[in-house]
Design an enzyme around this catalytic site. Structure first.
Site, short mmCIF file in Angstrom:
data_model
loop_
_atom_site.label_atom_id
_atom_site.label_comp_id
_atom_site.label_asym_id
_atom_site.label_seq_id
_atom_site.Cartn_x
_atom_site.Cartn_y
_atom_site.Cartn_z
N PHE A 155 -1.19 -0.88 -4.29
CA PHE A 155 -2.16 0.21 -4.38
C PHE A 155 -1.46 1.57 -4.27
O PHE A 155 -0.69 1.79 -3.33
CB PHE A 155 -3.19 0.10 -3.25
CG PHE A 155 -4.03 -1.14 -3.28
CD1 PHE A 155 -5.15 -1.22 -4.10
CD2 PHE A 155 -3.71 -2.23 -2.48
CE1 PHE A 155 -5.93 -2.37 -4.12
CE2 PHE A 155 -4.49 -3.38 -2.48
CZ PHE A 155 -5.61 -3.45 -3.31
N PHE A 203 0.83 -1.20 0.00
CA PHE A 203 0.00 0.00 0.00
C PHE A 203 0.87 1.25 0.00
O PHE A 203 1.87 1.31 0.72
CB PHE A 203 -0.86 0.07 1.27
CG PHE A 203 -1.81 -1.06 1.49
CD1 PHE A 203 -3.12 -0.98 1.04
CD2 PHE A 203 -1.41 -2.20 2.17
CE1 PHE A 203 -4.02 -2.02 1.27
CE2 PHE A 203 -2.30 -3.25 2.41
CZ PHE A 203 -3.60 -3.15 1.95
N ASP A 204 0.46 2.24 -0.76
CA ASP A 204 0.95 3.60 -0.55
C ASP A 204 0.26 4.12 0.72
O ASP A 204 -0.72 3.53 1.19
CB ASP A 204 0.61 4.46 -1.76
CG ASP A 204 1.06 5.90 -1.62
OD1 ASP A 204 2.06 6.15 -0.92
OD2 ASP A 204 0.39 6.78 -2.19
N GLY A 205 0.75 5.23 1.25
CA GLY A 205 0.17 5.76 2.48
C GLY A 205 -0.89 6.82 2.24
O GLY A 205 -2.09 6.55 2.31
#
Length: 352
Positions: free
Chosen positions: A311, A194-196
């Site tokens: 993502f 995941f991106d943040g």
């Protein structure tokens, strides 16, 4: 009398068979109330580029006719295929540890295909031995309105408009992209990256970066280090993964857990990383690996992780990742959709 009984025997056997099948099926399928439901479109599960071209160039009737004529030919795997296979592996491990548990991944095929195309989809699913029992085929209508009824935790599609619509309805969703090169993925561990900002978290901090620059952003993150960020569109999916991870931890399987999560963020650890980690802690969530890149490209690092899905809200990160073989999913959320590589996307003026 004997002849009459013999005549009824096949019907009795058929009823008994159906009853046993019913008991077996519903004892092994996850109930939506407890399951983590993943809805995938047919074009993400399978590579339907050729079929899509027929649809766009020749119309729906020719498209349906083509699918019916080729329904004995399995469709090729698409972007979501390895992800779905990895979900099934997790289910197998869960059933070994918890034979009666209903907390499993439940995969739903969510498509606006017509029912006549369903036979080819079913044949393809059976060909690859995929456990997908629930279908939603809407015959040209958008399936998004059905997502909540299916208690969807994550929706994956090739249609960016449908994904945006799902996010607006509060459902975790992303647009999937095939990688430019093939990569060998783990067949024993589901890896999700995941991106943040604007993915797990809201875009509140990203707004400051875009509108006021990095220096103001760093000051802001220091000042509000102990204030949790608001949740982003994919937070609930990370939460669902964490729930299943804990089931393995409870059986002393932490080191052999078939789910591994990654945070891959452009943030700098020293100047803005603490707020991210404290936010996750405040949510009661744990990420297995947190990778702070301080603005460096994400593609090379993702190439080492080999995630089944990554993502990100920024298309240039998606492009860089898929160029190096990462299956990527774009989350069209937040202020980042108005920018490309840090520059505001200029929209042409509309004439009145």
């Amino acid at each position: 009398m004997k002849a009459a009984m013999e005549d009824r025997t096949p019907r009795i056997n058929a009823v008994l068979y159906f009853y046993l099948f019913y008991l077996f099926y519903f004892s092994t399928q996850p109930k939506s109330r407890f399951a983590v439901t993943i809805a995938v479109s047919s074009r993400t599960l399978f590579n339907m580029v050729e079929e899509r071209k027929i649809y766009e160039e020749d119309g729906v009737e020719t498209y349906v006719k083509h699918q019916v004529e080729h329904e004995s030919e399995p469709l090729k795997p698409g972007a979501a295929f390895p992800f779905v296979k990895a979900l099934m592996n997790v289910n197998s491990r869960l059933r070994e540890l918890y034979p009666d548990s209903e907390e499993l991944f439940d995969i739903v095929l969510m498509t606006n295909n017509h029912a006549e195309v369903g036979v080819r989809l079913i044949n393809s699913i059976n060909h690859y031995d995929l456990t997908i029992e629930r279908f939603c085929m809407t015959g040209g209508k958008s399936p998004v309105d059905y997502l909540k009824a299916y208690m969807t935790n994550l929706y994956l599609s090739k249609d960016a408009e449908k994904v945006t619509e799902a996010i607006e309805q509060g459902i975790a969703a992303a647009t999937m992209f095939m990688p430019d090169t093939q990569t060998v993925l783990s067949d024993t561990q589901l890896r999700v990256a995941f991106d943040g900002d604007a993915v797990l978290f809201s875009d509140e901090s990203e707004i400051i970066v875009k509108q006021h620059g990095l220096d103001t952003f760093f000051e802001h993150e220091k000042e509000f280090e102990n204030k949790p960020l608001a949740q982003g569109p994919l937070k609930c999916f990370l939460e669902a993964l964490g729930k299943l991870q804990k089931k393995f931890y409870a059986k002393n399987e932490r080191l052999n857990c078939p789910i591994r999560t990654y945070l891959v963020t452009a943030r700098s650890a020293a100047s803005s990383g603490a707020r991210v980690l404290k936010t996750l802690r405040s949510w009661g969530l744990v990420i297995d690996e947190a990778l702070f890149l301080a603005g460096a490209p994400k593609g090379p690092l993702l190439q080492k992780i080999h995630p089944h899905i990554y993502f990100d809200d920024q298309m240039f990160h998606i492009e860089g990742a898929k160029e190096l073989g990462t299956i990527s999913a774009h989350v069209p959320y937040g202020i980042g959709q108005k920018y490309h590589r840090g520059k505001l996307i200029e929209k042409p003026e509309t004439k009145e």
